[in-house]
Design a protein around this motif. Structure first.
Motif, mmCIF file in Angstrom:
data_model
loop_
_atom_site.group_PDB
_atom_site.id
_atom_site.type_symbol
_atom_site.label_atom_id
_atom_site.label_comp_id
_atom_site.label_asym_id
_atom_site.label_seq_id
_atom_site.Cartn_x
_atom_site.Cartn_y
_atom_site.Cartn_z
ATOM 1 N N PRO A 1 -17.602 1.098 -8.208
ATOM 2 C CA PRO A 1 -17.511 1.832 -6.942
ATOM 3 C C PRO A 1 -16.078 1.948 -6.431
ATOM 4 C CG PRO A 1 -18.371 -0.376 -6.568
ATOM 5 C CD PRO A 1 -18.211 -0.231 -8.060
ATOM 6 N N GLY A 2 -15.236 1.036 -6.854
ATOM 7 C CA GLY A 2 -13.858 1.073 -6.364
ATOM 8 C C GLY A 2 -13.043 -0.076 -6.922
ATOM 9 N N THR A 3 -11.808 -0.157 -6.498
ATOM 10 C CA THR A 3 -10.924 -1.242 -6.944
ATOM 11 C C THR A 3 -10.083 -1.716 -5.759
ATOM 12 O OG1 THR A 3 -8.976 0.133 -7.446
ATOM 13 C CG2 THR A 3 -10.620 -0.087 -9.201
ATOM 14 N N VAL A 4 -9.377 -2.820 -6.009
ATOM 15 C CA VAL A 4 -8.289 -3.217 -5.123
ATOM 16 C C VAL A 4 -7.044 -2.595 -5.743
ATOM 17 C CG1 VAL A 4 -6.946 -5.147 -4.198
ATOM 18 C CG2 VAL A 4 -9.403 -5.429 -4.650
ATOM 19 N N ARG A 5 -6.230 -1.942 -4.932
ATOM 20 C CA ARG A 5 -5.028 -1.326 -5.486
ATOM 21 C C ARG A 5 -3.776 -1.863 -4.792
ATOM 22 N NH1 ARG A 5 -3.809 4.882 -4.408
ATOM 23 N NH2 ARG A 5 -3.194 3.964 -2.419
ATOM 24 N N ASP B 1 0.845 -1.203 0.000
ATOM 25 C CA ASP B 1 0.000 0.000 0.000
ATOM 26 C C ASP B 1 0.876 1.248 0.000
ATOM 27 O OD1 ASP B 1 -2.276 1.545 -0.004
ATOM 28 O OD2 ASP B 1 -2.605 1.393 2.152
ATOM 29 N N ASN B 2 1.915 1.205 -0.799
ATOM 30 C CA ASN B 2 2.919 2.276 -0.774
ATOM 31 C C ASN B 2 2.450 3.582 -1.401
ATOM 32 O OD1 ASN B 2 5.410 0.895 0.363
ATOM 33 N ND2 ASN B 2 4.651 -0.576 -1.146
ATOM 34 N N ARG C 1 -4.824 -1.392 -0.769
ATOM 35 C CA ARG C 1 -5.820 -0.343 -0.591
ATOM 36 C C ARG C 1 -7.073 -0.748 -1.352
ATOM 37 N NH1 ARG C 1 -5.171 4.904 1.507
ATOM 38 N NH2 ARG C 1 -6.922 6.199 0.896
ATOM 39 N N ILE C 2 -8.228 -0.484 -0.745
ATOM 40 C CA ILE C 2 -9.467 -0.715 -1.490
ATOM 41 C C ILE C 2 -10.288 0.570 -1.479
ATOM 42 C CG2 ILE C 2 -9.721 -3.205 -1.139
ATOM 43 C CD1 ILE C 2 -11.783 -2.110 1.149
#
Ligand SMILES: *Cc1c(COP(=O)(O)O)cnc(C)c1O
Length: 404
Positions: free
Chosen positions: A373-377, A27-28, A357-358
């Motif tokens: 609505p969003g993603t996994v990052r 999650d940098n 991060r989500i």
């Protein structure tokens, strides 16, 4: 080549278990980890030097002032600004952008236009919208395509004599896209517009030369480049910053104060009211030194290898879609898996020790573009390894099986 094992010894936080699993920190892009050298510089400061700057003439105050101002000089050299006082210390990118948007309040009118991109972080959208509301200036938005590239033809259409300011990120935190900032800066300068580059994701990955790129304004957050939270910079050309009204009033930013008239101090003090984050700035200096020792070329090469490897591995997974496939991108990968909510995937990955991060990544317009609505990052730093990617892929496959 980087000696990752040695480097990782500087980051004890990475060597721990979470939820009973070996921590894999991916999650940098939200915040990078802080090496011992940076942590030690904060502890040292409070143990030996802690004192207010610019005011006292006692030993500790002079030492603290020198250390603080030395970081300004270091950043001036590192980013090649023309003058040290063009480096303003702030709490980070968000504050830096707000200093500019507030400073332009009395310089824009309803006849003016401002450009922003669809790909921006909310901190490079909301203050700009507020500026336009205050002044009546028109806001134009550069759209992007489904690869996650800005559509420059559309930018070319917006740019005109009416354009006064352009706000664009160096690198998108949601998609990893590296934007063509030189093109945007040159085009904007042709019509006399000034450009603010949100560099929160740029400075940690690239060597940046403010003068060579003819950058008007650039923002950096220390915590995304191995430094502490609550510190960053606003860079601005001297002649531009001199024209802007200060954003906050207070001590340390004045020339003379009386009830008849107060005059403001010179740069950089005009934009640094009150007692700043002295320890944070000194630690930011240590972070720059740390990254400089490793070398941005080495960092870039390693992160690029991780990006290619991980992208390849992810593409093998059925139903997985990556958002943001620009040719020029940094080691940020946003994705979703068909039929699974990003929140569930992120929670299970956490159970397996993988920090990702989500959500919308403070870039809702990007999510709206893709109608999600969003993603996994996943986002890498130079201390990450292929072995960690292998473990993450294993965990991801397990999570998908459990959720399908
Ligand atoms: C993180 C980030 C910001 C906000 O930075 P803060 O340090 O939270 O002020 C702005 N823009 C981008 C592209 C970012 O990644």
């Amino acid at each position: 080549m980087l000696d990752i094992n040695t480097i990782r010894k500087d980051f004890p936080i990475l060597d721990q278990k979470v939820n009973g699993q070996k921590l894999i920190y991916f999650d940098n892009a939200a915040t990078s980890q802080t090496p011992n050298q940076v942590v030690d510089s904060i502890v040292d400061y409070y143990k030996r030097t802690n004192s207010n700057i610019h005011r006292g003439n006692h030993k500790l105050s002079i030492q603290a002032t020198t250390a603080y101002e030395d970081v300004r000089k270091k950043l001036h050299k590192y980013f090649n600004s023309r003058l040290p006082q063009e480096i303003i210390f702030t709490s980070g990118t968000t504050q830096s952008i707000n200093i500019i948007t507030l400073g332009y309040t009395d310089l824009l009118t309803s006849k003016d236009e401002v450009i922003v991109s669809e790909m921006e972080h909310h901190s490079n959208i909301v203050p700009v919208q507020m500026l336009c509301e205050r002044t009546g200036a028109k806001l134009n938005v550069i759209p992007m395509d489904n690869q996650g590239n800005l559509i420059l033809k559309e930018f070319d259409k917006f740019i005109s004599e009416k354009t006064k300011l352009v706000f664009v990120s160096h690198v998108s935190n949601a998609l990893g896209t590296v934007n063509p900032i030189s093109y945007i800066i040159n085009k904007s300068h042709e019509v006399g517009a000034k450009v603010l580059i949100d560099g929160a994701q740029g400075a940690s990955h690239f060597e940046i030369d403010f003068q060579k790129l003819d950058i008007d304004y650039y923002t950096v957050s220390a915590h995304k480049m191995c430094g502490p939270t609550g510190t960053g910079i606003l860079y601005g050309k001297e002649e531009l910053l001199n024209k802007l009204s200060p954003w906050h009033g207070g001590g340390e930013m004045i020339d003379e104060v009386s009830f008849e008239k107060t005059t403001y101090g010179e740069l950089p003090h005009k934009f640094e009211p009150g007692t700043p984050n002295i320890a944070g700035v000194i630690a930011f200096g240590a972070a720059i030194e740390y990254m400089d020792n490793i070398g941005l070329d080495n960092i870039q090469a390693h992160e690029d290898e991780l990006l290619k490897y991980c992208t390849q591995e992810l593409k093998e997974i059925e139903g997985l879609k990556i958002y943001g496939e620009a040719k020029n991108k940094i080691a940020v990968i946003s994705f979703n898996v068909e039929g699974i909510h990003h929140y569930d995937l992120g929670s299970l990955l956490d159970q397996f020790g993988v920090a990702v991060r989500i959500g919308h990544h403070c870039a809702q317009p990007v999510m709206n573009y893709f109608k999600i609505p969003g993603t996994v990052r996943i986002s890498f730093s130079f201390y990450n390894t292929k072995e960690e990617i292998d473990l993450m892929i294993k965990a991801l496959k397990r999570a998908i099986t459990m959720l399908q």
